[in-house]
Design a protein around this motif. Structure first.
Motif, PDB file in Angstrom:
ATOM      1  N   ASP A 138      25.278  38.497  35.358  1.00  0.00           N
ATOM      2  CA  ASP A 138      25.293  36.800  34.463  1.00  0.00           C
ATOM      3  C   ASP A 138      25.377  35.767  35.827  1.00  0.00           C
ATOM      4  O   ASP A 138      25.360  34.614  35.539  1.00  0.00           O
ATOM      5  N   GLY A 139      25.206  36.199  36.967  1.00  0.00           N
ATOM      6  CA  GLY A 139      25.051  35.461  38.170  1.00  0.00           C
ATOM      7  C   GLY A 139      26.281  35.115  39.072  1.00  0.00           C
ATOM      8  O   GLY A 139      26.112  34.494  40.220  1.00  0.00           O
ATOM      9  N   LEU A 140      27.239  35.686  38.501  1.00  0.00           N
ATOM     10  CA  LEU A 140      28.598  35.383  39.461  1.00  0.00           C
ATOM     11  C   LEU A 140      28.399  36.274  40.681  1.00  0.00           C
ATOM     12  O   LEU A 140      27.945  37.541  40.716  1.00  0.00           O
ATOM     13  N   ALA A 141      28.834  35.515  41.884  1.00  0.00           N
ATOM     14  CA  ALA A 141      28.836  36.429  43.082  1.00  0.00           C
ATOM     15  C   ALA A 141      29.776  37.365  43.178  1.00  0.00           C
ATOM     16  O   ALA A 141      31.020  37.149  42.635  1.00  0.00           O
ATOM     17  N   MET A 142      29.611  38.709  43.506  1.00  0.00           N
ATOM     18  CA  MET A 142      30.552  39.787  43.667  1.00  0.00           C
ATOM     19  C   MET A 142      31.641  39.316  44.555  1.00  0.00           C
ATOM     20  O   MET A 142      31.109  38.883  45.660  1.00  0.00           O
ATOM     21  N   SER A 143      32.675  39.595  44.322  1.00  0.00           N
ATOM     22  CA  SER A 143      34.027  39.292  45.145  1.00  0.00           C
ATOM     23  C   SER A 143      35.208  40.161  44.813  1.00  0.00           C
ATOM     24  O   SER A 143      35.335  40.335  43.545  1.00  0.00           O
ATOM     25  N   SER A 144      35.993  40.907  45.777  1.00  0.00           N
ATOM     26  CA  SER A 144      36.961  41.549  45.339  1.00  0.00           C
ATOM     27  C   SER A 144      38.040  40.714  44.630  1.00  0.00           C
ATOM     28  O   SER A 144      38.574  41.156  43.474  1.00  0.00           O
ATOM     29  N   ARG A 145      38.193  39.432  44.753  1.00  0.00           N
ATOM     30  CA  ARG A 145      38.969  38.588  44.181  1.00  0.00           C
ATOM     31  C   ARG A 145      38.666  38.136  42.595  1.00  0.00           C
ATOM     32  O   ARG A 145      39.613  37.494  41.942  1.00  0.00           O
ATOM     33  N   ASN A 146      37.458  38.565  42.217  1.00  0.00           N
ATOM     34  CA  ASN A 146      37.153  38.117  40.799  1.00  0.00           C
ATOM     35  C   ASN A 146      37.933  39.053  39.971  1.00  0.00           C
ATOM     36  O   ASN A 146      37.938  38.570  38.505  1.00  0.00           O
ATOM     37  N   VAL A 147      38.457  40.035  40.285  1.00  0.00           N
ATOM     38  CA  VAL A 147      39.332  40.826  39.284  1.00  0.00           C
ATOM     39  C   VAL A 147      40.621  39.976  38.990  1.00  0.00           C
ATOM     40  O   VAL A 147      41.108  40.410  37.713  1.00  0.00           O
ATOM     41  N   HIS A 148      40.840  39.042  39.492  1.00  0.00           N
ATOM     42  CA  HIS A 148      42.075  38.055  39.138  1.00  0.00           C
ATOM     43  C   HIS A 148      41.639  37.196  38.148  1.00  0.00           C
ATOM     44  O   HIS A 148      42.425  36.472  37.352  1.00  0.00           O
ATOM     45  N   LEU A 149      40.428  37.027  37.856  1.00  0.00           N
ATOM     46  CA  LEU A 149      40.021  36.084  37.081  1.00  0.00           C
ATOM     47  C   LEU A 149      40.107  36.632  35.351  1.00  0.00           C
ATOM     48  O   LEU A 149      39.674  37.703  35.080  1.00  0.00           O
ATOM     49  N   SER A 150      40.694  35.468  34.502  1.00  0.00           N
ATOM     50  CA  SER A 150      40.600  35.951  33.193  1.00  0.00           C
ATOM     51  C   SER A 150      39.333  35.841  32.467  1.00  0.00           C
ATOM     52  O   SER A 150      38.313  35.365  33.240  1.00  0.00           O
ATOM     53  N   CYS A 151      39.293  36.329  31.347  1.00  0.00           N
ATOM     54  CA  CYS A 151      37.733  36.147  30.772  1.00  0.00           C
ATOM     55  C   CYS A 151      37.234  34.673  30.771  1.00  0.00           C
ATOM     56  O   CYS A 151      36.262  34.416  31.034  1.00  0.00           O
ATOM     57  N   GLU A 152      38.333  33.670  30.195  1.00  0.00           N
ATOM     58  CA  GLU A 152      38.045  32.226  30.360  1.00  0.00           C
ATOM     59  C   GLU A 152      37.688  31.926  31.697  1.00  0.00           C
ATOM     60  O   GLU A 152      36.517  31.076  31.807  1.00  0.00           O
ATOM     61  N   GLU A 153      38.492  32.234  32.729  1.00  0.00           N
ATOM     62  CA  GLU A 153      38.247  31.641  34.033  1.00  0.00           C
ATOM     63  C   GLU A 153      36.979  32.403  34.428  1.00  0.00           C
ATOM     64  O   GLU A 153      36.135  31.554  35.155  1.00  0.00           O
TER      65      GLU A 153
END
Lengths: 284, 284
Positions: free
Chosen positions: B213-228
Motif C-alpha cells: 500500500d506504499g508504506l515504507a518498511m520500518s521496524s517501528r511500524n509494528v508499533h502502529l495501530s490499524c488506525e495509525e
C-alpha cells in the motif's frame, strides 16, 4: 645503481600505500606505523626502534611524514614548521629498519576557495578551514581528554590530531603504531580513541629523548636562538628539580608547581600551565 | 543434526568477529557488512541482496544486529525498540546468503554508575551517557551534513550513528557496507565520513522497500495501530503526489511543500520537516 636493501620505499599515494601494507601483511609481516611531521631527530628514530621492538616477529615499519594543517590554528606556526625531506630520508635509511616512507602531498578533500569556513565544534577553526573553502567536515573528538592542559590554549589541536591519525590508520592499516610520550596528552588521546573506536592497533608509547643538556628533542628547537635555547633549559631543570623533591618526600604539590612557574618566568618564559599528571590529587 | 550450509554463524565477541573476517579475506572473499538494529523486514533483506550483488566475486555477508544506545536520546524509544532475534535468524538463514550474524551484547566501554554524564558537544546527551556513568568519550561528527533535517529534532542521532558505524567498520573490517536510502541523511553522513576518514570501504545505498500500500518498511511500524497505520499512508501518498506534480512540470517548491504538510496534518501528523533534497534550490 640499485638502492641499498635498507633504503625505504617512498610512497605518496593513499591507495598505493594501502596496497603496499596489505602485501606486507600477506607476507606474514606485522605493519608498524610511526606518524611524524618530518624534520626528524633522535626522538623520532627512537620511535622506529620501538616499532621494531614491539613486533613479536617480522615487521615492516612505515614512517609517515605529513605536516597536518588541521592541528594548527591560523595563529600558529604551520607556515614556518621546519622540513628537510632529503635529510629525513637519509636518517631513516641509516637506521636500516624502515621499509617505507609515506609522504602524501595532501590528506584532505578541499572545498572551493572563497567558500566561507564553518567553525569547528566550539567555534574554533584550523589552518585547514582557514586555507579558504572546506570540504572535509568529519572530525573525531575525545571529549574529556582533549580538555585542559594543552587543549586550553590549542582548541583545534587534539581534534586535528585524532582525525589525521585516524585517517593514517585507515590508509596504512597498521598492527602497531608508535607515539612519543613527550606529547603526553596526545598519547592519551590516541590511546583513548583507539579503545573507543575499536581500532585493531597496538599503541606503543616511548619515553622522551633529551639532548645531553636535558632539553627535550623537538623539531621546533631549530627555531631557538642560542640565548632562547639556554633559557629553554629552565623547563627540564625545573621539572627535574620537582621530581627530585617528590622522590625525597616533598608532597606539597602547589608549592612545587609554584616553584616551576617561578623558574620558568625567571627565564623569561610565558607559562601556559604546569600540572602533575595523576599526582595532582594525591599531593595537594 | 548439522546446521544447514546456509545457516549463519552467530558471533558475539569483537575479537572473534575480526578474526573471522580476516579468515574470509585470506580465503579470497570480500567481506560485506549490513549493519542493522534487528527486527528485520524485507527492507533489510534487500540490503543483503545488494551486498551480494555489489561484490565482484566471492563474498561473505555479515549482518550485524545491535541496538545502539548512543543514537537514541533519553526521550526516545530505546527501551521499546522492537526485537525478535530468533525470527531475525530464521529470515537471514532463509536468504541462504548470510555467512555470519554479529550480535555483540554491548559495544561501549561503560563508566561507573552514578558518575555524572558529561554533555556531548552541543550539550546533548544520549541513552549511552544517560545510563549512568560514561567512559566512552570519542565521538565522530560530520559537522555540516548532520545539521538540519532529522538532525534538528534528533541532536545526538548522527553522532551516535557515525560513531557506532565506525566501530563496526573497525571490528568487521568489511570491503563493502550496505545502507538503506530510506534514512537518506544517515546514508549521506556515512558516505561523507568514509570519504573524510579514508575508510577502505565501498558504501552501497539501496532504495526504499515499501509495503503493497506504499508504506515504507520500518521496524517501528509494528508499533502502529490499524488506525495509525492507515494515517501513516499520508506520508507516501503526499510524497508521491508531489513527485507526480514535479514530473508534470509544477515547479512551485513552496506550494508543493505546503500541500505535503497539509496532507500530513489532516491525517493527524506532527510534522518535523518537509524538504526537497537538492531540488530546493532549483524549484523555489
Amino acid at each position: 645503481m640499485a638502492a641499498a636493501a635498507h633504503e625505504p620505499e617512498v610512497i605518496r599515494d593513499k591507495a598505493v600505500m594501502r596496497a603496499w601494507s596489505r602485501c606486507r601483511r600477506a607476507e606474514g609481516k606485522a605493519v608498524a606505523l610511526v606518524p611524524t611531521m618530518g624534520f626528524l631527530h633522535d626522538g623520532h628514530l627512537s620511535l622506529v626502534s620501538a616499532a621494531v621492538a614491539a613486533a613479536a616477529g617480522p615487521v615492516a615499519v612505515v614512517v609517515s611524514i605529513y605536516v597536518n594543517p588541521s592541528q594548527f590554528a591560523p595563529t600558529e606556526d604551520l607556515a614556518t614548521y621546519p622540513s628537510d625531506f632529503a635529510g629525513d630520508l637519509r636518517k631513516l635509511a641509516a637506521t636500516g629498519a624502515v621499509a617505507a616512507v609515506f609522504c602524501p602531498p595532501d590528506l584532505y578533500v578541499r572545498g572551493r576557495a572563497g567558500h566561507p569556513a564553518a567553525g569547528a565544534s566550539g567555534g574554533a577553526v584550523s589552518c585547514l578551514e582557514d586555507a579558504g573553502g572546506h570540504a572535509h567536515e568529519t572530525w573525531i573528538r575525545v571529549e574529556q581528554l582533549e580538555k585542559g592542559l594543552c587543549g586550553s590554549s590549542r582548541p583545534v589541536f587534539f581534534r586535528g590530531v585524532a582525525t589525521v591519525v585516524s585517517k593514517l590508520f585507515n590508509i596504512v592499516e597498521p598492527d602497531i603504531a608508535v607515539f612519543g610520550k613527550k606529547d603526553y596528552q596526545q598519547w592519551r588521546v590516541i590511546c583513548r580513541m583507539v579503545r573507543d573506536l575499536d581500532f585493531a592497533i597496538e599503541i606503543v608509547g616511548t619515553e622522551i629523548v633529551r639532548e645531553a643538556d636535558g632539553l627535550a628533542m623537538s623539531s621546533r628547537n631549530v627555531h631557538l636562538s642560542c640565548e632562547e635555547r639556554e633559557k629553554a633549559l629552565s623547563i627540564s631543570r625545573s621539572l627535574m628539580n620537582a621530581r627530585t623533591a617528590v622522590l625525597n618526600g616533598n608532597n606539597h604539590g602547589q608549592q612545587l608547581k609554584d616553584e616551576i612557574v617561578q623558574t620558568l618566568k625567571e627565564a623569561g618564559g610565558q607559562v601556559d600551565y604546569v600540572e602533575f599528571q595523576s599526582l595532582t590529587f594525591s599531593l595537594d
